[in-house]
Design an enzyme around this catalytic site. Sequence first.
Site, mmCIF file in Angstrom:
data_model
loop_
_atom_site.group_PDB
_atom_site.id
_atom_site.type_symbol
_atom_site.label_atom_id
_atom_site.label_comp_id
_atom_site.label_asym_id
_atom_site.label_seq_id
_atom_site.Cartn_x
_atom_site.Cartn_y
_atom_site.Cartn_z
ATOM 1 C CB THR A 1 15.363 8.771 2.788
ATOM 2 O OG1 THR A 1 16.024 9.071 4.029
ATOM 3 C CG2 THR A 1 16.398 8.338 1.765
ATOM 4 C CB ALA A 2 12.551 12.742 5.573
ATOM 5 C CE1 TYR A 3 5.914 16.889 2.606
ATOM 6 C CE2 TYR A 3 6.829 18.766 3.777
ATOM 7 C CZ TYR A 3 5.831 18.209 3.004
ATOM 8 O OH TYR A 3 4.760 18.960 2.621
ATOM 9 C CG ASN B 1 14.919 14.364 8.403
ATOM 10 O OD1 ASN B 1 15.998 13.833 8.201
ATOM 11 N ND2 ASN B 1 13.860 13.690 8.816
ATOM 12 C CG ASP C 1 14.123 6.873 10.522
ATOM 13 O OD1 ASP C 1 15.018 6.154 11.016
ATOM 14 O OD2 ASP C 1 13.728 6.750 9.349
#
Length: 394
Positions: A270-272, A229, A152
């Site tokens: 779906t990250a931090y 993101n 990613d």
Amino acid sequence: MLGPRLWPRVFCTTANARLARLFTTTRSIRTSGILTTLDIPTKSAPIVTRRLSQADDHSVDHEADQQFSLNWRGATPQTVLIIKKANDTNVDSALSRISQWLHTEYPQINIVLEPPVFDQFHSTLPFVRKIPNGMHTEYSRIIDFVVTLGGDGTFLHVSSLFEKQVPPIIPFSMGTLGFLLPFNVRDFQSQMRRVIEGSATLLPRMRLMYSRFKADGTLDKSGGVNVTNEACIHRGTYPHLTTISCYLNNHLLTTSVGDGIIVGTPTGSTAYSLSAGGPIVHPLVSSMIVSPVCPRSLSFRPLILPSSSVVKLQVHKKSRGRATAYMDGRDCGEVLQGEYIEVRKSPYPLMCVNRSDLAAGWALDINQLLQFNRTFSYPHDTPFSDDDPNSREE
């Protein structure tokens, strides 16, 4: 003054010298083996059209209506950029194999690598090209589509290479997680053909526009940056909690004391933001996420806002702790008391080559990669065998 009889001799000598210099210059370029992008014509933008669903009931929006198809105007793309993960021998082998296949099957397509990657491969792949040093705008001028080999993080790196619109991206999963990467590199030939022949499906991934302002409201020089993101203000390495005021469309929403606040996209859900307790949002849901990071409160819950929202995060003038701004994990410098960042929807989404059946692919990813709602039952993966498509009745 030269006599008439000497004119032809002098002229021939001068012409021969010019030809010799030209031949020497051409010869030096060829022997060096370095091909740049300066002689590549400016690209023609492809036609991106909205897909139409085949459903009979057109009163209900279908997910196909929110995806797009790629059309190269009856021709083939002329330039591809290949981005790879660093320090990985498997990725290096994949790049060599894909480049050689492209050069054999589609010799008219120029293959461009980033300068450090070009220096690594140009001796074994003499046909690849590089962007000249200091000419960052060449990426936007010539690149028709992008291939990423990695995780990613490699995918997110593409966004930083283009100031505004990013060409279509075909991502191959060769990293640790790869939630944003739908394709296995073993299938690169069929997937690349779909892109080159104009039969690929594109998923628009919403991005954010990040701007930074000083305490007096003047725009900082780092304003107007596209983020894939999230953008956030966080206390970083400073020991004290920071106080941040969050505004929604210029109305004060709340003032939080904690580690920070995240403003993310559905892609960044779906990250931090997910690690901070935020929701998982489908990529076709046009929205913005506001997630607190370790707030000194039990009632500050994550929010999902319309994509038309403008979110402002301001370090409070009486904040005891210092804070740092981050964009997609990159340190953007300290934000002083009274200074703020402003986040809104970017007009330039990431157009990503995706599976034709997005719903099935997304459900598969959150179950296989994120282990969505996986229970602690043993030895079965699910306590209800009827729900498991791989289970069999005894």
